[in-house]
Motif scaffolding. Structure first.
Motif, mmCIF file in Angstrom:
data_model
loop_
_atom_site.group_PDB
_atom_site.id
_atom_site.type_symbol
_atom_site.label_atom_id
_atom_site.label_comp_id
_atom_site.label_asym_id
_atom_site.label_seq_id
_atom_site.Cartn_x
_atom_site.Cartn_y
_atom_site.Cartn_z
ATOM 1 N N PHE A 103 47.839 31.744 47.249
ATOM 2 C CA PHE A 103 48.218 31.903 45.853
ATOM 3 C C PHE A 103 48.384 33.368 45.447
ATOM 4 O O PHE A 103 48.691 33.648 44.301
ATOM 5 C CB PHE A 103 47.197 31.216 44.946
ATOM 6 N N GLU A 104 48.160 34.294 46.364
ATOM 7 C CA GLU A 104 48.396 35.714 46.070
ATOM 8 C C GLU A 104 49.674 36.131 46.777
ATOM 9 O O GLU A 104 49.684 36.508 47.938
ATOM 10 C CB GLU A 104 47.220 36.589 46.521
ATOM 11 N N LEU A 105 50.778 36.035 46.043
ATOM 12 C CA LEU A 105 52.103 36.255 46.626
ATOM 13 C C LEU A 105 52.557 37.699 46.538
ATOM 14 O O LEU A 105 53.307 38.178 47.386
ATOM 15 C CB LEU A 105 53.130 35.350 45.934
ATOM 16 N N PHE A 106 52.125 38.391 45.487
ATOM 17 C CA PHE A 106 52.504 39.785 45.256
ATOM 18 C C PHE A 106 51.241 40.579 44.920
ATOM 19 O O PHE A 106 50.930 40.771 43.741
ATOM 20 C CB PHE A 106 53.518 39.898 44.115
ATOM 21 N N PRO A 107 50.486 41.014 45.922
ATOM 22 C CA PRO A 107 49.246 41.757 45.650
ATOM 23 C C PRO A 107 49.514 42.986 44.787
ATOM 24 O O PRO A 107 50.488 43.712 45.009
ATOM 25 C CB PRO A 107 48.766 42.161 47.054
ATOM 26 N N SER A 108 48.684 43.178 43.778
ATOM 27 C CA SER A 108 48.899 44.279 42.840
ATOM 28 C C SER A 108 47.635 44.515 42.037
ATOM 29 O O SER A 108 46.628 43.822 42.215
ATOM 30 C CB SER A 108 50.047 43.950 41.881
ATOM 31 N N GLU A 109 47.689 45.475 41.125
ATOM 32 C CA GLU A 109 46.577 45.688 40.199
ATOM 33 C C GLU A 109 46.343 44.451 39.339
ATOM 34 O O GLU A 109 45.212 44.193 38.911
ATOM 35 C CB GLU A 109 46.867 46.899 39.299
ATOM 36 N N PHE A 110 47.398 43.673 39.115
ATOM 37 C CA PHE A 110 47.262 42.436 38.344
ATOM 38 C C PHE A 110 46.406 41.424 39.096
ATOM 39 O O PHE A 110 45.447 40.876 38.543
ATOM 40 C CB PHE A 110 48.648 41.859 38.039
ATOM 41 N N THR A 111 46.723 41.168 40.363
ATOM 42 C CA THR A 111 45.955 40.175 41.121
ATOM 43 C C THR A 111 44.562 40.684 41.469
ATOM 44 O O THR A 111 43.682 39.885 41.823
ATOM 45 C CB THR A 111 46.688 39.764 42.406
ATOM 46 N N LEU A 112 44.334 41.989 41.368
ATOM 47 C CA LEU A 112 42.990 42.543 41.547
ATOM 48 C C LEU A 112 42.161 42.470 40.269
ATOM 49 O O LEU A 112 40.994 42.864 40.254
ATOM 50 C CB LEU A 112 43.081 44.003 42.015
ATOM 51 N N LYS A 114 42.720 44.232 37.597
ATOM 52 C CA LYS A 114 42.584 45.573 37.023
ATOM 53 C C LYS A 114 43.638 45.877 35.965
ATOM 54 O O LYS A 114 43.564 46.908 35.300
ATOM 55 C CB LYS A 114 42.664 46.620 38.136
ATOM 56 N N ASP A 115 44.635 45.022 35.831
ATOM 57 C CA ASP A 115 45.678 45.244 34.825
ATOM 58 C C ASP A 115 46.142 43.892 34.328
ATOM 59 O O ASP A 115 45.802 42.841 34.889
ATOM 60 C CB ASP A 115 46.836 46.049 35.423
ATOM 61 N N HIS A 116 46.930 43.889 33.257
ATOM 62 C CA HIS A 116 47.349 42.644 32.626
ATOM 63 C C HIS A 116 48.828 42.717 32.265
ATOM 64 O O HIS A 116 49.467 43.760 32.405
ATOM 65 C CB HIS A 116 46.509 42.384 31.369
ATOM 66 N N ILE A 117 49.347 41.588 31.796
ATOM 67 C CA ILE A 117 50.750 41.487 31.367
ATOM 68 C C ILE A 117 50.773 41.122 29.887
ATOM 69 O O ILE A 117 50.207 40.084 29.497
ATOM 70 C CB ILE A 117 51.498 40.406 32.163
ATOM 71 N N THR A 300 56.573 39.136 38.068
ATOM 72 C CA THR A 300 56.917 39.854 36.842
ATOM 73 C C THR A 300 56.151 41.167 36.747
ATOM 74 O O THR A 300 56.715 42.195 36.344
ATOM 75 C CB THR A 300 56.633 38.980 35.605
ATOM 76 N N TYR A 301 54.878 41.146 37.099
ATOM 77 C CA TYR A 301 54.079 42.381 37.023
ATOM 78 C C TYR A 301 54.689 43.484 37.879
ATOM 79 O O TYR A 301 54.702 44.655 37.468
ATOM 80 C CB TYR A 301 52.640 42.119 37.461
ATOM 81 N N THR A 302 55.228 43.131 39.042
ATOM 82 C CA THR A 302 55.803 44.155 39.925
ATOM 83 C C THR A 302 57.039 44.804 39.325
ATOM 84 O O THR A 302 57.420 45.904 39.728
ATOM 85 C CB THR A 302 56.174 43.568 41.299
ATOM 86 N N LEU A 303 57.673 44.143 38.350
ATOM 87 C CA LEU A 303 58.888 44.677 37.736
ATOM 88 C C LEU A 303 58.598 45.755 36.708
ATOM 89 O O LEU A 303 59.487 46.510 36.329
ATOM 90 C CB LEU A 303 59.684 43.544 37.072
ATOM 91 N N GLN A 304 57.354 45.793 36.228
ATOM 92 C CA GLN A 304 56.902 46.823 35.289
ATOM 93 C C GLN A 304 57.794 46.916 34.053
ATOM 94 O O GLN A 304 58.235 47.997 33.650
ATOM 95 C CB GLN A 304 56.785 48.172 35.993
ATOM 96 N N ASN A 305 58.089 45.769 33.478
ATOM 97 C CA ASN A 305 58.802 45.696 32.204
ATOM 98 C C ASN A 305 57.735 45.647 31.110
ATOM 99 O O ASN A 305 56.941 44.722 31.044
ATOM 100 C CB ASN A 305 59.673 44.441 32.172
ATOM 101 N N THR A 331 47.394 38.896 26.151
ATOM 102 C CA THR A 331 47.829 39.293 27.492
ATOM 103 C C THR A 331 47.494 38.191 28.484
ATOM 104 O O THR A 331 46.608 37.363 28.255
ATOM 105 C CB THR A 331 47.154 40.595 27.972
ATOM 106 N N LEU A 332 48.206 38.187 29.603
ATOM 107 C CA LEU A 332 47.875 37.310 30.722
ATOM 108 C C LEU A 332 47.094 38.125 31.738
ATOM 109 O O LEU A 332 47.534 39.206 32.143
ATOM 110 C CB LEU A 332 49.145 36.745 31.360
ATOM 111 N N GLN A 333 45.949 37.603 32.136
ATOM 112 C CA GLN A 333 45.062 38.337 33.029
ATOM 113 C C GLN A 333 44.681 37.470 34.223
ATOM 114 O O GLN A 333 44.833 36.248 34.210
ATOM 115 C CB GLN A 333 43.798 38.769 32.280
ATOM 116 N N TYR A 334 44.191 38.133 35.273
ATOM 117 C CA TYR A 334 43.736 37.464 36.488
ATOM 118 C C TYR A 334 42.230 37.608 36.563
ATOM 119 O O TYR A 334 41.708 38.708 36.734
ATOM 120 C CB TYR A 334 44.397 38.110 37.713
#
Length: 346
Positions: A103-112, A114-117, A300-305, A331-334
């Motif tokens: 379920f972790e397809l794009f590892p990032s600060e979001f999936t860690l 540490k950040d949100h959308i 979406t998080y990787t796109l940094q919009n 926000t959407l958070q992990y």
């Protein structure tokens, strides 16, 4: 490699209304890949009555895709050009198969965690009291961007709801978006947009029905509110067609639902084309389960919009799959303290 599929019906907590009607259930399909003692999961999020691949041969195509999985992702995506939701499910499944966690397809600060959308709060159609109650609850939940579905109840009532928000919150306090889902006729659209413009709206999605390019182009040219194309993008498969459509209509925004426009690849093509023409965009889910929503959010998080995205739909269903996705303060958070519970047998 082996592939299998299964159908799953999501149940809405309460009937959810748009100008196209009221929904109580949402059909979706899952693909599972198995290879080298690993599994991958993908969701094919079809929207009956809206998706271009809402066809009698949908399950047959899904079955054929699984039976021919040895052809590989790229070849299968070519064969699935007219089935964007299966394209997306397949992209997701292959990503899932290769990842350390399915379920972790794009590892990032979001999936860690540490950040949100930033996301918009969604207000469904209903009577005036119901819509007002939804608006109040979204504001109390910390949303500073709210999207209201309009076009199914009395227009003056909808204006009164917007006025009630603006009487209390300025546009610097709350960003307001509306989505008409093509509810306005071409003859009345401009007048309605003028009346809506009194309430400092960020944008309106799909004011008139799609496939009226000339009428939409004229509307985008004179509109007092920025227009975002949504349904207009469905069923446009080739890059040349995408560029031609955007050149003719010249909208202020486009809205991308990966399940409806060909997954990650199809959405990226729209993004590249729109940016080359100076058109802004954001991403929205299309009532997928948390499996599909998770994939869309991570990508979406990787796109940094930096705009609020339309990714707050995970809590709509009674039988969704438990996941780390959490909506908090608009926000959407992990939430890494939460785990997945995907209990569907494929």
């Amino acid at each position: 490699m082996k592939a299998s599929y299964a159908k799953y019906n999501l149940q809405f907590k309460r009937p959810s209304g748009t100008s196209r009607g009221v929904m109580t259930t949402k059909e979706t399909w899952f693909i599972q890949l198995e290879a080298d003692n690993r599994k991958g999961i993908g969701e094919c999020g079809i929207l009956r009555g809206l998706s271009v691949d809402d066809r009698p041969d949908y399950e047959e195509k899904l079955k054929s895709t699984c039976e021919n999985i040895q052809l590989g992702l790229n070849r299968l995506l070519e064969d699935l050009i007219e089935f964007p939701s299966i394209q997306f499910g397949l992209e997701m499944a292959f990503k899932s198969l290769k990842s350390e966690s399915k379920f972790e397809l794009f590892p990032s600060e979001f999936t860690l965690g540490k950040d949100h959308i930033p996301i918009n709060g969604l207000v469904w159609m209903g009577d005036s009291d119901f819509m007002k109650q939804q608006v109040k609850s979204k504001i109390e939940a910390g949303f500073d961007c709210i999207k209201l579905k309009i076009g199914a109840i009395d227009f003056q009532t909808e204006l009164d709801i917007l006025k009630g928000i603006r009487d209390e919150f300025s546009k610097s306090d709350i960003e307001l978006r509306v989505d008409a889902n093509g509810a306005f006729s071409t003859s009345e659209a401009l007048e309605k947009l003028k009346r809506l413009s009194e309430y400092d709206l960020h944008s309106i999605e799909q004011p008139i029905k799609p496939k009226q390019c000339d009428a939409m182009a004229k509307l985008c040219e004179v509109t007092p509110i920025p227009i975002a194309l949504d349904e207009e993008l469905i069923g446009v498969f080739q890059n040349e067609e995408k560029e031609k459509l955007l050149q003719i209509i010249s909208p202020q925004y486009i809205i991308l639902k990966p399940s409806l426009v060909g997954g990650f690849n199809g959405s990226q093509e729209w993004i590249n084309t729109s940016e080359s023409l100076g058109i802004s965009w954001w991403i929205t889910s299309a009532l997928e389960s948390n499996v599909g929503l998770n994939a869309i959010a991570q990508w979406t998080y990787t796109l940094q919009n930096g705009m609020p995205q339309g990714l707050g739909t995970g809590s709509l269903f009674t039988n969704n799959f438990h996941s780390p996705l959490r909506v908090k303060n608009g926000t959407l958070q992990y939430d890494l303290t939460q785990d997945w519970d995907f209990n569907l047998r494929l």
